[in-house]
Design an enzyme around this catalytic site. Sequence first.
Site, PDB file in Angstrom:
ATOM      1  N   HIS A 360       0.800  -1.221   0.000  1.00 20.98           N
ATOM      2  CA  HIS A 360       0.000   0.000   0.000  1.00 20.98           C
ATOM      3  C   HIS A 360       0.834   1.273   0.000  1.00 20.98           C
ATOM      4  O   HIS A 360       0.258   2.363   0.019  1.00 20.98           O
ATOM      5  CB  HIS A 360      -0.926   0.027   1.213  1.00 20.98           C
ATOM      6  CG  HIS A 360      -2.104  -0.882   1.099  1.00 20.98           C
ATOM      7  ND1 HIS A 360      -3.229  -0.568   0.372  1.00 20.98           N
ATOM      8  CD2 HIS A 360      -2.328  -2.126   1.605  1.00 20.98           C
ATOM      9  CE1 HIS A 360      -4.106  -1.560   0.451  1.00 20.98           C
ATOM     10  NE2 HIS A 360      -3.579  -2.514   1.182  1.00 20.98           N
ATOM     11  N   LYS A 548      -8.178  13.540   5.012  1.00 18.04           N
ATOM     12  CA  LYS A 548      -7.327  12.353   4.976  1.00 18.04           C
ATOM     13  C   LYS A 548      -6.291  12.460   6.094  1.00 18.04           C
ATOM     14  O   LYS A 548      -6.113  13.518   6.698  1.00 18.04           O
ATOM     15  CB  LYS A 548      -6.636  12.185   3.616  1.00 18.04           C
ATOM     16  CG  LYS A 548      -5.898  13.418   3.135  1.00 18.04           C
ATOM     17  CD  LYS A 548      -5.334  13.215   1.733  1.00 18.04           C
ATOM     18  CE  LYS A 548      -6.401  13.248   0.680  1.00 18.04           C
ATOM     19  NZ  LYS A 548      -6.555  12.032  -0.082  1.00 18.04           N
ATOM     20  N   ARG A 549      -5.621  11.347   6.341  1.00 18.64           N
ATOM     21  CA  ARG A 549      -4.544  11.318   7.326  1.00 18.64           C
ATOM     22  C   ARG A 549      -3.516  12.409   7.008  1.00 18.64           C
ATOM     23  O   ARG A 549      -3.209  12.665   5.850  1.00 18.64           O
ATOM     24  CB  ARG A 549      -3.900   9.923   7.282  1.00 18.64           C
ATOM     25  CG  ARG A 549      -2.763   9.686   8.225  1.00 18.64           C
ATOM     26  CD  ARG A 549      -2.427   8.185   8.226  1.00 18.64           C
ATOM     27  NE  ARG A 549      -2.194   7.661   6.897  1.00 18.64           N
ATOM     28  CZ  ARG A 549      -1.023   7.592   6.296  1.00 18.64           C
ATOM     29  NH1 ARG A 549       0.064   8.054   6.916  1.00 18.64           N
ATOM     30  NH2 ARG A 549      -0.890   7.069   5.098  1.00 18.64           N
ATOM     31  N   LYS A 554       1.038  13.726   1.471  1.00 21.38           N
ATOM     32  CA  LYS A 554      -0.328  14.052   1.051  1.00 21.38           C
ATOM     33  C   LYS A 554      -0.502  15.553   0.823  1.00 21.38           C
ATOM     34  O   LYS A 554      -1.500  15.990   0.272  1.00 21.38           O
ATOM     35  CB  LYS A 554      -1.336  13.533   2.075  1.00 21.38           C
ATOM     36  CG  LYS A 554      -1.358  12.004   2.146  1.00 21.38           C
ATOM     37  CD  LYS A 554      -2.351  11.493   3.177  1.00 21.38           C
ATOM     38  CE  LYS A 554      -2.341   9.976   3.284  1.00 21.38           C
ATOM     39  NZ  LYS A 554      -2.922   9.308   2.106  1.00 21.38           N
ATOM     40  N   THR A 656      -8.741   6.105  -1.847  1.00 19.54           N
ATOM     41  CA  THR A 656     -10.148   5.739  -2.051  1.00 19.54           C
ATOM     42  C   THR A 656     -11.056   6.924  -1.763  1.00 19.54           C
ATOM     43  O   THR A 656     -12.184   6.960  -2.237  1.00 19.54           O
ATOM     44  CB  THR A 656     -10.559   4.543  -1.163  1.00 19.54           C
ATOM     45  OG1 THR A 656     -10.246   4.832   0.207  1.00 19.54           O
ATOM     46  CG2 THR A 656      -9.844   3.279  -1.590  1.00 19.54           C
ATOM     47  N   LYS A 660     -14.711   8.038  -3.496  1.00 16.37           N
ATOM     48  CA  LYS A 660     -15.943   8.331  -2.745  1.00 16.37           C
ATOM     49  C   LYS A 660     -16.458   9.722  -3.074  1.00 16.37           C
ATOM     50  O   LYS A 660     -17.667   9.933  -3.268  1.00 16.37           O
ATOM     51  CB  LYS A 660     -15.674   8.209  -1.246  1.00 16.37           C
ATOM     52  CG  LYS A 660     -15.332   6.811  -0.779  1.00 16.37           C
ATOM     53  CD  LYS A 660     -14.720   6.828   0.613  1.00 16.37           C
ATOM     54  CE  LYS A 660     -14.083   5.484   0.927  1.00 16.37           C
ATOM     55  NZ  LYS A 660     -13.185   5.540   2.088  1.00 16.37           N
TER      56      LYS A 660
END
Length: 809
Positions: A360, A548-549, A554, A656, A660
């Site tokens: 991942h 998100k985390r 990110k 993901t 969504k």
Amino acid sequence: MALHSTARQNDLQVDALRADLLAQLRQNVGVSQQDATLRDWLQATALTVRARLVDRWHDSNKELRSRGAKQVSYLSMEFLLSRQLQNALMALDLYPDLLQVLSDLDVPADKIFELESEPALGNGGLGRLAACFMDSMASTGVPAYGYGIYYEYGMFRQEFSDGWQVEQPEEWLVGPNPWEFSRADPVYEIGFGGTVEHRDTRAIWRPGESVIAVAHDMLVPGHGSSTVNTLRLWAAKPVRGFDIATFNKGNYLEALAPKIRSKTVSRLLYPDDSTEEGRELRLRQEHFFASASIQDMLSRFVRDNGTDWNKLPDKVALHLNDTHPALAPVELMRLLVDQHLLEWEDAWQLTTQVFSYTNHTLMPEALESWRVDLLRRVAPRHLEIVEEINRRLVRAVNAESATIAVEKVAIVSGDQLPSVNMGRLSAYVSHKVNGVSALHSGLVRDTLFPEFANLYPERFQNVTNGISPRLWLFQTNPALAALIDETIGSGWRKTFDLSAFASAAGDPRRRAAFAQIKTANKRQAAAMIEARTGLKVDPTAMFDVQIKRIHEYKRQLLNILGVAARWNAIKTDPEGNWAPRVVLMAGKAASGYWFAKLIIKLAHDVARTINADAETRGKLMFVYLPNYNVSLAERIIPAADLSQQISLAGTEASGTGNMKLALNGALTLGTADGANIEIADAVGGENIFTFGLRVDDVAELKRSGAYSPLDTSNAQPQLRQVLEQIAGGYFSPDDPHRFQPIIDALLSHGDRYMVIADFEDYWRAQRDVDALWLDPDGWTRKAMLNVAQMGMFTSDRSIREYAQKIWAT
């Protein structure tokens, strides 16, 4: 006559449901209808629904055993489940009947649903993906056990104190949980430490201490399927929980020490590993989880098949969801060799036939590596097995390949502080290895494990991630699902082929209905935002979302810099074509990740400054929502207009959240990273906002050494102004140098995640977003086209690919 018969049948079903609900309230909750609180009604409702689900579960298990079907064991440290009641009602097709019953009893269903606790069994995308996959395995009829840990306090509940993250225990296990079955049997003893004695060709491990793994089962129902799978979560208990002799001597706390120490293993998800004690606890946790799961799987196999080991690959598929369960194949080798007395070669052949591994991440810090001395302290026999696997691997590589350097594949490496590389172990022991998007799978094969791909080219596969539309559309956005039904019929709920909905984008009446649903969702989200933060936001403004985390790759930092630059630009040119925006950010930073916590603090300081500015209030607000979890996502995702997926190209495996948000009608602003590429291919490049460097550009920029973040920032006036404001304490006057580490990371330490390099194109893309938002009809048309092309990103498609390409079920 048929209609009359159906109506009568429905009435009987509603009557039976009402009678069962009232019986559960009286007999199992222990209160009368007149005295029942909302929480009592929740408990009685859940027990009523569970009783029907349990019947289906028993039938499913009976059918599975009768046909001797192959079963997947899905090992994951995280399972971020949604609240269970609504999902179970949809799976059993009881939703309208239950709403009618509660209405007849004057019980507000919406308040009942809100009271249910969310299982705190994960943190980020890994857990949300695992939950979708469990849902899809049941719904597509793939028999499966999910295996994880029964975390007493989850990861943590996030609070803020003056913008700083504060971690509090996530006490989700308050009161009885009607959705779980706590098992007195089976239980398994898990050893730690101790010594290993070798006699002839066999090893005898004598652990220095042990704990008991106790199973807590949760049911995972299929939708449109009779299958109900099991999620089995392990809690740690002491072998002997109380020392009476010590207690009677007055040493009361010492008498409880075994209980306290054992339960520590399953207290928290991802305990802080910045200390030696924290690192050991993480490893103990992973060993505990892997050992209990493999013992349980093997126990069921022997129960149904005896010790006919040749059947094992035909009956069992074991899947590693990332490297956290990487000790599981080592545990299987230990059980087969040490306890069932198989020869090493036979045990190895079986192990490699049943295990598969999903990678991942390409982040080096996320590819776990455990020091040899630490692994020896926690699980000495497992270390011996790892070392033997490594010896045989090195010997085979030396014998078979003159082009592969041993140090590139060695599982155990390092001279002064040798360590075990869990990524390499997982890749070597698995017969299939997959990434989770086309881009990521190629990078796993070509840059992460190129030597293994050279040795075993057939081993490497791609299975692009997916999401469950049942969880992330039917349950989360029922109004949109109903509009799709009205437009193209309800058949899409089984096939998830939404492509016919594209024609609705050309229908002004459908566009108006779509826009009304989005506005209604935004009004609900705005009420939630005010309740949680005290901030009033305009539901007619664009909801610009990044949830998100928190991690540097990110690039929440890029978003924050962009928001601050936007604020400066609005103040300079208030009459410019600025789309009114509410920028929404949410996410947790790992407890030991201080830099991510500093980014959260910067977000709060920038938000406080912007939100206090009356001059820009109607054009820009910035809100950081606390304690991001599934329930919060269920409110924000249907309300989102813009989905920021802005990781540096080549760092995000798939994502993901991007799926969504697009499924719920948000347009994506993203880099060419992870599944963003496949989403752009599906919806059309004209219906997504793409910016930034590509993977090859990033590699070339790093290789050439020509990238100067300072020179690049100096050439961008908007960016330079923001960096100067941050460095000078404009947003933090109480502590002007608070964010100097961020400035240093960007300008002096190489800007590892290319925030500065991508800012100019990010700003350009954001101005494109503004222009489209000012054409509401054009925006809605593109949003509907996004929805129409998201059918391929269902987790049912992912699971069918796993079943065919990875598990052979």
